[in-house]
Enzyme design. Structure first.
Site, PDB file in Angstrom:
ATOM      1  N   TRP A  43       0.865  -1.196   0.000  1.00 29.06           N
ATOM      2  CA  TRP A  43       0.000   0.000   0.000  1.00 29.06           C
ATOM      3  C   TRP A  43       0.898   1.241   0.000  1.00 29.06           C
ATOM      4  CZ3 TRP A  43      -2.747  -4.284   1.247  1.00 29.06           C
ATOM      5  CH2 TRP A  43      -4.129  -4.272   1.080  1.00 29.06           C
TER       6      TRP A  43
ATOM      7  N   ASP B 146       1.138   3.313   3.393  1.00 27.93           N
ATOM      8  CA  ASP B 146       1.828   2.460   4.370  1.00 27.93           C
ATOM      9  C   ASP B 146       3.326   2.444   4.086  1.00 27.93           C
ATOM     10  OD1 ASP B 146      -1.013   1.557   3.968  1.00 27.93           O
ATOM     11  OD2 ASP B 146      -0.517   0.389   5.758  1.00 27.93           O
TER      12      ASP B 146
ATOM     13  N   TYR C  27      -7.001 -11.549  -0.237  1.00 35.43           N
ATOM     14  CA  TYR C  27      -7.439 -10.170   0.027  1.00 35.43           C
ATOM     15  C   TYR C  27      -8.499  -9.806  -0.996  1.00 35.43           C
ATOM     16  CZ  TYR C  27      -7.598  -5.138   0.584  1.00 35.43           C
ATOM     17  OH  TYR C  27      -8.037  -3.865   0.803  1.00 35.43           O
TER      18      TYR C  27
ATOM     19  N   GLY D 278      -8.752   7.784   1.328  1.00 34.76           N
ATOM     20  CA  GLY D 278      -8.507   8.569   2.537  1.00 34.76           C
ATOM     21  C   GLY D 278      -8.747   7.739   3.772  1.00 34.76           C
TER      22      GLY D 278
ATOM     23  N   ASP E  77     -11.023   5.690   5.036  1.00 33.38           N
ATOM     24  CA  ASP E  77     -12.061   4.707   4.731  1.00 33.38           C
ATOM     25  C   ASP E  77     -13.487   4.987   5.243  1.00 33.38           C
ATOM     26  OD1 ASP E  77      -9.339   3.792   4.565  1.00 33.38           O
ATOM     27  OD2 ASP E  77     -10.119   1.834   4.053  1.00 33.38           O
TER      28      ASP E  77
ATOM     29  N   ARG F  66     -14.507  -3.391  11.714  1.00 35.86           N
ATOM     30  CA  ARG F  66     -14.293  -3.184  10.276  1.00 35.86           C
ATOM     31  C   ARG F  66     -15.516  -2.489   9.673  1.00 35.86           C
ATOM     32  NH1 ARG F  66      -9.708  -3.427   7.603  1.00 35.86           N
ATOM     33  NH2 ARG F  66     -10.920  -3.951   5.761  1.00 35.86           N
TER      34      ARG F  66
ATOM     35  N   TYR G 145     -13.052   1.076  13.292  1.00 30.49           N
ATOM     36  CA  TYR G 145     -12.105   1.575  12.300  1.00 30.49           C
ATOM     37  C   TYR G 145     -11.845   3.083  12.431  1.00 30.49           C
ATOM     38  CZ  TYR G 145     -10.043  -0.015   7.800  1.00 30.49           C
ATOM     39  OH  TYR G 145      -9.216  -0.400   6.777  1.00 30.49           O
ATOM     40  N   TRP G 146     -12.230   3.900  11.438  1.00 30.40           N
ATOM     41  CA  TRP G 146     -11.911   5.332  11.468  1.00 30.40           C
ATOM     42  C   TRP G 146     -13.005   6.163  12.152  1.00 30.40           C
ATOM     43  CZ3 TRP G 146      -7.204   7.152  10.085  1.00 30.40           C
ATOM     44  CH2 TRP G 146      -6.396   6.318   9.325  1.00 30.40           C
TER      45      TRP G 146
ATOM     46  N   GLU H 112      -3.260  -1.878  14.828  1.00 29.92           N
ATOM     47  CA  GLU H 112      -3.572  -0.974  13.721  1.00 29.92           C
ATOM     48  C   GLU H 112      -4.237   0.300  14.266  1.00 29.92           C
ATOM     49  OE1 GLU H 112      -6.197  -2.915  11.013  1.00 29.92           O
ATOM     50  OE2 GLU H 112      -5.921  -1.447   9.408  1.00 29.92           O
TER      51      GLU H 112
ATOM     52  N   GLN I 209       1.073  -4.351  12.900  1.00 28.66           N
ATOM     53  CA  GLN I 209       0.848  -3.487  11.736  1.00 28.66           C
ATOM     54  C   GLN I 209       2.157  -2.723  11.468  1.00 28.66           C
ATOM     55  OE1 GLN I 209      -2.180  -3.301  10.152  1.00 28.66           O
ATOM     56  NE2 GLN I 209      -1.873  -1.507   8.844  1.00 28.66           N
TER      57      GLN I 209
HETATM   58  C1  2M8 Z   1      -6.972   0.076   5.086  1.00 30.01           C
HETATM   59  O1  2M8 Z   1      -7.575   0.086   3.797  1.00 30.01           O
HETATM   60  C2  2M8 Z   1      -7.787  -1.077   3.007  1.00 30.01           C
HETATM   61  C3  2M8 Z   1      -8.332  -0.610   1.661  1.00 30.01           C
HETATM   62  O2  2M8 Z   1      -7.375   0.180   0.992  1.00 30.01           O
HETATM   63  C4  2M8 Z   1      -8.768  -2.052   3.611  1.00 30.01           C
HETATM   64  O3  2M8 Z   1      -9.526  -1.700   4.520  1.00 30.01           O
HETATM   65  O4  2M8 Z   1      -8.776  -3.211   3.165  1.00 30.01           O
HETATM   66  C5  2M8 Z   1      -6.834   1.543   5.513  1.00 30.01           C
HETATM   67  O5  2M8 Z   1      -6.550   1.671   6.882  1.00 30.01           O
HETATM   68  C6  2M8 Z   1      -5.756   2.217   4.704  1.00 30.01           C
HETATM   69  O6  2M8 Z   1      -5.560   3.550   5.169  1.00 30.01           O
HETATM   70  C7  2M8 Z   1      -4.456   1.423   4.822  1.00 30.01           C
HETATM   71  O7  2M8 Z   1      -3.475   2.020   4.013  1.00 30.01           O
HETATM   72  C8  2M8 Z   1      -4.667  -0.020   4.404  1.00 30.01           C
HETATM   73  C9  2M8 Z   1      -3.428  -0.882   4.640  1.00 30.01           C
HETATM   74  O8  2M8 Z   1      -2.937  -0.687   5.951  1.00 30.01           O
HETATM   75  O9  2M8 Z   1      -5.739  -0.588   5.122  1.00 30.01           O
END
Ligand code: 2M8
Length: 459
Positions: free
Chosen positions: A53, A56, A101, A188, A190, A224, A383-384, A429, A444
């Site tokens: 990513w 990341d 994935y 951004g 999510d 999630r 999550y966010w 995370e 993470q």
């Molecule tokens: C998360 O996003 C991915 C989709 O891109 C997911 O949920 O599967 C987010 O936290 C994103 O900001 C992060 O870069 C990614 C990998 O850690 O996971």
């Protein structure tokens, strides 16, 4: 463990000053990055995220350079190896060996639909991530014990970084406002409440049946995004594919277009970093002026989003023509921009540690939440929508330091390290605010990376 970490020992290099009380945390962070290393790049997490990513990898490079600048630079080089011909840097570079994935490369089908723009040798997503890569590259340069040895590689990376910034400028801000437009929550934060109203206006059509892999790796589904959120994500992804990732077409037809203050603030900071690299490489004056102008424009634009009532900088829903009124960590993002107006900086610094954020009642650790507790859209474990993210806290800490708020920065760093030093934290995370319980994946990579940077930078 991959082969790329031969020089990647547990001990700090002599350029480092370590927090004396936490050598075990340092060693554990190095071990997480070593375990997730695949030679040229690093998995964000052992099982939940098996691909590369973009954001990341920027954080990973920024932490890894405290241990091994050569390997840190390789992280960015691998990422830019999948850059599109038009300069865009995809948010995911898929690992052909990983099949666990969803969604994988087939959903995006970039090489099939985007003609010559997408790379041939690698499969990628059709989205972008926050543009923090130049900031990471500059950190690598500054942390390297022998930067001269890396200069030829920086010379090769620099035009790619510049092309990336030019893509964002031309394609993601055709109005030349200084604010970048995002097309998808995955670009951004999510499932943040930032996107709720804009997503509510998206009319979701038929989404082919799908099965998620993420819920196999996270015990509690409430951590999630929901099925309804995933339906929307997939519908939007399908629309982008149908538009062949053509930015002009997307901006005429797409139902989710948001001017993102966090992405834009990071862009301002990244342009400042790119300017530093350009100067070191002796790039022409005209190019350096172009980069400085981008930094200035985004800095002013992000500060211009300051809303007196909210005491935050707000995103704009372009289709509704409205600022998005939510209380999230993104509203603090002017802290990241160069040339922040000092009195605004003071207000932001106090706001970050104040009652909606790190000073909120009932927090186990005084860290900045992703969404202000009790505000619309807040959820404790999702999550966010509430939990604290170490990487966001790192960004705000970095911003506070840049703006000269050393005491605020030191307080945020200590609180985050105290959270992450808990034996159960295991480089989570994200973390539940009231208990400090780790959520999402453990081990993470970007959490481990920011721990290294925090430990290397004494308060
Ligand atoms: C998360 O996003 C991915 C989709 O891109 C997911 O949920 O599967 C987010 O936290 C994103 O900001 C992060 O870069 C990614 C990998 O850690 O996971």
């Amino acid at each position: 463990m991959g082969s790329g970490l031969s020089a990647f020992g547990g001990a700090a290099t002599d350029s480092l000053r370590l927090a004396p009380d936490a050598p075990w945390l340092w060693n554990d962070a190095v071990a997480v990055l070593r375990a997730n290393d695949l030679g040229e790049w690093t998995k964000p997490a052992p099982r939940l995220y098996p691909h590369q990513w973009s954001l990341d990898s920027a954080f990973i490079a920024l932490g890894l350079c405290r241990v091994d600048a050569d390997r840190a630079l390789r992280e960015l080089e691998h990422l830019f190896g999948a850059q599109w011909a038009d300069g865009r840097l995809p948010h995911i570079v898929f690992n052909p060996k990983a099949h666990d994935y969803f969604p994988g490369p087939d959903l995006w089908a970039c090489a099939d639909v985007a003609g010559g723009a997408a790379p041939r040798g690698q499969t990628t997503s059709g989205l972008v991530h926050h543009p923090m890569q130049a900031l990471a590259a500059w950190s690598v340069w500054e942390a390297a014990v022998e930067p001269a040895a890396l200069v030829p590689r920086f010379r090769a990376l620099y035009p790619r970084l510049l092309a990336w910034h030019r893509y964002l400028t031309a394609a993601r801000d055709p109005q030349a406002t200084g604010l970048l437009t995002i097309y998808h929550p995955w670009e951004g934060t999510d499932n943040s409440p930032r996107w709720d109203t804009a997503l509510a206006h998206v009319v979701v059509g038929e989404v082919p049946d799908y099965s998620r892999h993420d819920l196999k790796h996270v015990e509690d589904a409430s951590e999630r995004p929901t099925r309804g959120e995933y339906d929307r994500y997939l519908w939007l992804a399908g629309l982008l594919k149908a538009a062949r990732y053509d930015d002009a077409l997307i901006q005429r037809t797409h139902p989710f277009l948001v001017k993102d203050v966090l992405a834009s603030a990071i862009f301002a900071a990244a342009n400042q970093a790119l300017g530093s690299i350009a100067e070191r490489l002796g790039r022409p004056e005209e190019e350096r002026r172009e980069i400085a102008a981008l930094a200035r424009r985004s800095s002013l634009a992000v500060q211009g989003q300051w809303d007196e009532a909210a005491q935050l900088a707000l995103d704009i829903d372009l289709l509704a023509g409205q600022p998005i009124r939510v209380t999230t960590c993104a509203g603090l993002s002017p802290l990241l921009v160069p040339d922040l107006e000092p009195s605004l900086g003071r207000r932001l610094a106090d706001r970050a540690l104040g009652a909606d954020f790190a000073g909120a009642p009932g927090l186990a650790f005084t860290v900045v939440p992703s969404t202000a507790p009790g505000s619309p859209g807040y959820q404790a474990r999702s999550y966010w929508r509430g939990p604290s993210w170490p990487v966001i806290n790192w960004l705000l800490w970095w911003g506070l330091r840049q703006q000269g708020f050393a005491e605020h920065a030191a307080a945020l760093r200590s609180a985050n390290l105290a959270l992450l030093e808990q034996p159960a934290a295991r480089f989570g995370e994200y973390f539940e605010l009231g208990t400090g319980t780790p959520l999402g994946s453990s081990e993470q990579s970007w959490t481990a990376a920011v721990v290294l940077d925090w430990l290397a930078a004494l308060p």
